[in-house]
Write an enzyme that holds these catalytic residues in place. Structure first.
Site, PDB file in Angstrom:
ATOM      1  N   ASP A  46     -46.724 -14.547  40.229  1.00 35.81           N
ATOM      2  CA  ASP A  46     -47.738 -15.603  40.275  1.00 35.81           C
ATOM      3  C   ASP A  46     -48.486 -15.561  41.597  1.00 35.81           C
ATOM      4  OD1 ASP A  46     -48.596 -18.439  39.056  1.00 35.81           O
ATOM      5  OD2 ASP A  46     -48.367 -18.658  41.217  1.00 35.81           O
ATOM      6  N   TYR A  51     -54.664 -17.279  47.710  1.00 35.82           N
ATOM      7  CA  TYR A  51     -53.504 -16.820  48.487  1.00 35.82           C
ATOM      8  C   TYR A  51     -53.875 -15.591  49.330  1.00 35.82           C
ATOM      9  CZ  TYR A  51     -50.785 -19.637  45.093  1.00 35.82           C
ATOM     10  OH  TYR A  51     -50.301 -20.639  44.282  1.00 35.82           O
ATOM     11  N   LYS A  76     -55.280 -17.008  39.803  1.00 39.20           N
ATOM     12  CA  LYS A  76     -55.952 -18.301  39.605  1.00 39.20           C
ATOM     13  C   LYS A  76     -57.343 -18.294  40.229  1.00 39.20           C
ATOM     14  CE  LYS A  76     -51.386 -20.338  40.402  1.00 39.20           C
ATOM     15  NZ  LYS A  76     -50.816 -19.582  41.530  1.00 39.20           N
ATOM     16  N   HIS A 109     -57.333 -23.218  39.108  1.00 37.51           N
ATOM     17  CA  HIS A 109     -56.310 -23.622  40.079  1.00 37.51           C
ATOM     18  C   HIS A 109     -56.185 -25.148  40.216  1.00 37.51           C
ATOM     19  CE1 HIS A 109     -54.175 -21.782  43.815  1.00 37.51           C
ATOM     20  NE2 HIS A 109     -53.551 -22.863  43.424  1.00 37.51           N
ATOM     21  N   LEU A 191     -38.443 -25.719  44.019  1.00 36.65           N
ATOM     22  CA  LEU A 191     -37.320 -26.080  44.907  1.00 36.65           C
ATOM     23  C   LEU A 191     -37.745 -27.173  45.887  1.00 36.65           C
ATOM     24  CD1 LEU A 191     -36.204 -22.405  45.762  1.00 36.65           C
ATOM     25  CD2 LEU A 191     -35.286 -23.895  43.966  1.00 36.65           C
ATOM     26  N   ILE A 229     -41.398 -20.631  38.922  1.00 37.49           N
ATOM     27  CA  ILE A 229     -41.818 -19.515  39.776  1.00 37.49           C
ATOM     28  C   ILE A 229     -41.411 -19.743  41.239  1.00 37.49           C
ATOM     29  CG2 ILE A 229     -43.722 -18.588  38.384  1.00 37.49           C
ATOM     30  CD1 ILE A 229     -45.606 -20.538  39.914  1.00 37.49           C
ATOM     31  N   LYS A 231     -40.330 -19.129  45.088  1.00 31.19           N
ATOM     32  CA  LYS A 231     -40.824 -18.143  46.060  1.00 31.19           C
ATOM     33  C   LYS A 231     -39.795 -17.922  47.167  1.00 31.19           C
ATOM     34  CE  LYS A 231     -42.941 -17.757  50.295  1.00 31.19           C
ATOM     35  NZ  LYS A 231     -42.826 -18.492  51.559  1.00 31.19           N
ATOM     36  N   SER A 232     -39.665 -16.677  47.598  1.00 31.38           N
ATOM     37  CA  SER A 232     -38.932 -16.360  48.826  1.00 31.38           C
ATOM     38  C   SER A 232     -39.404 -14.988  49.282  1.00 31.38           C
ATOM     39  CB  SER A 232     -37.416 -16.331  48.567  1.00 31.38           C
ATOM     40  OG  SER A 232     -36.762 -15.869  49.726  1.00 31.38           O
ATOM     41  N   VAL A 233     -39.317 -14.729  50.568  1.00 31.11           N
ATOM     42  CA  VAL A 233     -39.595 -13.358  51.030  1.00 31.11           C
ATOM     43  C   VAL A 233     -38.304 -12.697  51.519  1.00 31.11           C
ATOM     44  CG1 VAL A 233     -42.035 -13.625  51.626  1.00 31.11           C
ATOM     45  CG2 VAL A 233     -40.285 -14.254  53.303  1.00 31.11           C
ATOM     46  N   ARG A 237     -32.337 -13.926  48.971  1.00 29.61           N
ATOM     47  CA  ARG A 237     -32.714 -15.137  48.224  1.00 29.61           C
ATOM     48  C   ARG A 237     -33.515 -14.791  46.968  1.00 29.61           C
ATOM     49  NH1 ARG A 237     -34.779 -18.934  53.201  1.00 29.61           N
ATOM     50  NH2 ARG A 237     -32.717 -19.648  53.908  1.00 29.61           N
ATOM     51  N   ASN A 241     -32.140 -16.143  43.484  1.00 27.97           N
ATOM     52  CA  ASN A 241     -32.930 -17.017  42.615  1.00 27.97           C
ATOM     53  C   ASN A 241     -33.092 -16.456  41.201  1.00 27.97           C
ATOM     54  OD1 ASN A 241     -33.180 -18.594  44.865  1.00 27.97           O
ATOM     55  ND2 ASN A 241     -35.346 -18.163  45.230  1.00 27.97           N
TER      56      ASN A 241
HETATM   57  P1  NAD Z   1     -40.582 -23.336  46.385  1.00 24.92           P
HETATM   58  O1  NAD Z   1     -40.172 -24.667  45.856  1.00 24.92           O
HETATM   59  O2  NAD Z   1     -40.447 -22.143  45.504  1.00 24.92           O
HETATM   60  O3  NAD Z   1     -39.822 -23.129  47.754  1.00 24.92           O
HETATM   61  C1  NAD Z   1     -39.974 -21.953  48.486  1.00 24.92           C
HETATM   62  C2  NAD Z   1     -39.243 -22.065  49.805  1.00 24.92           C
HETATM   63  O4  NAD Z   1     -37.884 -22.453  49.576  1.00 24.92           O
HETATM   64  C3  NAD Z   1     -39.164 -20.718  50.513  1.00 24.92           C
HETATM   65  O5  NAD Z   1     -40.278 -20.529  51.343  1.00 24.92           O
HETATM   66  C4  NAD Z   1     -37.869 -20.810  51.283  1.00 24.92           C
HETATM   67  O6  NAD Z   1     -38.114 -21.478  52.482  1.00 24.92           O
HETATM   68  C5  NAD Z   1     -37.022 -21.691  50.410  1.00 24.92           C
HETATM   69  N1  NAD Z   1     -36.105 -20.921  49.522  1.00 24.92           N
HETATM   70  C6  NAD Z   1     -36.413 -20.208  48.404  1.00 24.92           C
HETATM   71  N2  NAD Z   1     -35.301 -19.706  47.837  1.00 24.92           N
HETATM   72  C7  NAD Z   1     -34.267 -20.095  48.613  1.00 24.92           C
HETATM   73  C8  NAD Z   1     -32.865 -19.896  48.550  1.00 24.92           C
HETATM   74  N3  NAD Z   1     -32.317 -19.203  47.542  1.00 24.92           N
HETATM   75  N4  NAD Z   1     -32.096 -20.437  49.529  1.00 24.92           N
HETATM   76  C9  NAD Z   1     -32.640 -21.162  50.532  1.00 24.92           C
HETATM   77  N5  NAD Z   1     -33.964 -21.401  50.634  1.00 24.92           N
HETATM   78  C10 NAD Z   1     -34.768 -20.876  49.692  1.00 24.92           C
HETATM   79  O7  NAD Z   1     -42.087 -23.532  46.912  1.00 24.92           O
HETATM   80  P2  NAD Z   1     -43.524 -22.896  46.746  1.00 24.92           P
HETATM   81  O8  NAD Z   1     -43.631 -21.564  47.360  1.00 24.92           O
HETATM   82  O9  NAD Z   1     -44.431 -23.964  47.199  1.00 24.92           O
HETATM   83  O10 NAD Z   1     -43.730 -22.766  45.153  1.00 24.92           O
HETATM   84  C11 NAD Z   1     -43.427 -21.595  44.418  1.00 24.92           C
HETATM   85  C12 NAD Z   1     -44.684 -20.944  43.898  1.00 24.92           C
HETATM   86  O11 NAD Z   1     -45.467 -21.870  43.135  1.00 24.92           O
HETATM   87  C13 NAD Z   1     -45.665 -20.473  44.979  1.00 24.92           C
HETATM   88  O12 NAD Z   1     -45.253 -19.305  45.627  1.00 24.92           O
HETATM   89  C14 NAD Z   1     -46.925 -20.311  44.166  1.00 24.92           C
HETATM   90  O13 NAD Z   1     -46.885 -19.093  43.437  1.00 24.92           O
HETATM   91  C15 NAD Z   1     -46.846 -21.511  43.238  1.00 24.92           C
HETATM   92  N6  NAD Z   1     -47.616 -22.675  43.735  1.00 24.92           N
HETATM   93  C16 NAD Z   1     -48.694 -23.064  43.030  1.00 24.92           C
HETATM   94  C17 NAD Z   1     -49.443 -24.152  43.435  1.00 24.92           C
HETATM   95  C18 NAD Z   1     -50.610 -24.586  42.616  1.00 24.92           C
HETATM   96  O14 NAD Z   1     -51.410 -25.421  43.060  1.00 24.92           O
HETATM   97  N7  NAD Z   1     -50.796 -24.051  41.425  1.00 24.92           N
HETATM   98  C19 NAD Z   1     -49.103 -24.861  44.609  1.00 24.92           C
HETATM   99  C20 NAD Z   1     -47.983 -24.444  45.314  1.00 24.92           C
HETATM  100  C21 NAD Z   1     -47.245 -23.366  44.874  1.00 24.92           C
END
Ligand code: NAD
Length: 276
Positions: A46, A51, A76, A109, A191, A229, A231-233, A237, A241
């Site tokens: 995604d 981005y 998006k 978006h 999360l 969906i 996210k982590s880099v 993790r 996930n």
């Molecule tokens: P998320 O809820 O997925 O949280 C990500 C954060 O949680 C990471 O940066 C990391 O700090 C932590 N994390 C992830 N896995 C972990 C683990 N196993 N253990 C400990 N910490 C962990 O937040 P997000 O990135 O805001 O949302 C996910 C995705 O949703 C985004 O990457 C994007 O693709 C999408 N998104 C879309 C919109 C929209 O307006 N459509 C807005 C925000 C995000």
């Protein structure tokens, strides 16, 4: 155990229920993060024009060793590209950066109601699908009044609405609207951007299963039939996930988490008032 379930969308196409989000992943880190995700089994990615990492995602698509058809790519359309003609240009720009001929899913978006262009934009999305540049079309951050307007004007319902949703902000009214119109609910910030991982109720459930809080929350989304969906880099993790196929939350545990909903739990912008 990895999780590879597919969900069927209202246009008949299928999409992985668990995908990988790349918001805030810089373009020069996106290729490595996406390849890492693909290595552990994710097939759905995604991204979004805003981005600014469609190029990095595109390099991952090219270099990951899988066929294009084995991946599910979502991008998006950004708010500044709303309007019919702009949208037709925006998809071409995204396809070029991603290095693909079509995306699997193209989303508007935000409704950005103050711009007054989301209906025109949705008409362009319908045309983009007709032209084969997006296999499926959907929206993000739309509220019931925005969904009603585009469906009534075009007769085409989005396949899904990608919205902020996590145990602290569960959007029951919007979900009920989605169910009535066969629109799937896809959860962003599933999360709570990591903020929910210290919650004591979630930690207790995780300890009982020998799982992590992140795994419990992702499992909760999947058992609610949401598309999700995270996210982590961080490679460990990213893997963690996706390793959520070997346990099931009980009805009681699901009820405890349902009880965490908080009307005030929103983390991101409110779609009705966001000024961008
Ligand atoms: P998320 O809820 O997925 O949280 C990500 C954060 O949680 C990471 O940066 C990391 O700090 C932590 N994390 C992830 N896995 C972990 C683990 N196993 N253990 C400990 N910490 C962990 O937040 P997000 O990135 O805001 O949302 C996910 C995705 O949703 C985004 O990457 C994007 O693709 C999408 N998104 C879309 C919109 C929209 O307006 N459509 C807005 C925000 C995000």
């Amino acid at each position: 155990m990895a999780f590879n379930s597919l969900v069927t969308l209202n246009d008949g196409s299928k999409m992985p229920q668990l995908g990988f989000g790349v918001w805030q992943v810089p373009d020069d880190g996106a290729e490595a993060a996406v390849i890492e995700a693909i290595k552990v089994g994710y097939r759905s990615i995604d991204t979004a024009a805003i981005y600014r990492n469609e190029g990095g995602v595109g390099r991952a698509i090219k270099n990951c060793g899988l066929n294009r058809k084995d991946l599910y790519i979502t991008t998006k359309l950004w708010n500044e590209d709303q309007g019919y003609d702009n949208a037709m240009k925006a998809i071409d720009s995204s396809l070029k950066k991603l290095g693909v001929e079509e995306v699997d899913l193209y989303l508007v978006h935000w409704p950005a109601p103050q711009r007054g262009l989301y209906l025109e934009t949705w008409k362009a999305m319908v045309e983009i699908k007709k032209q084969g540049k997006a296999k499926s079309i959907g929206v993000s951050n739309f509220m019931p009044e925005h969904l009603t307007r585009i469906i009534e004007a075009t007769g085409v319902a989005p396949v899904l609405n990608q919205i902020e949703l996590h145990p602290k902000f569960q959007q029951p009214i919007l979900r009920e609207f989605h169910n009535r119109h066969e629109i799937k609910t896809e959860c962003w910030s599933p999360l709570g951007q990591g903020k929910l991982l210290e919650d004591s109720k979630i930690k207790a459930i995780a300890a009982k299963h020998g799982k992590t809080p992140a795994q419990v929350i992702i499992r909760w989304h999947l058992q609610n039939d949401f598309i999700v969906i995270p996210k982590s880099v961080t490679p460990s993790r990213i893997k963690e996930n996706f390793e959520i196929g070997d346990f099931v939350l009980s009805a009681d545990e699901m009820a405890v988490m349902a009880g965490m909903d908080d009307n005030e739990g929103r983390i991101g912008p409110n779609p009705m008032t966001a000024q961008f």
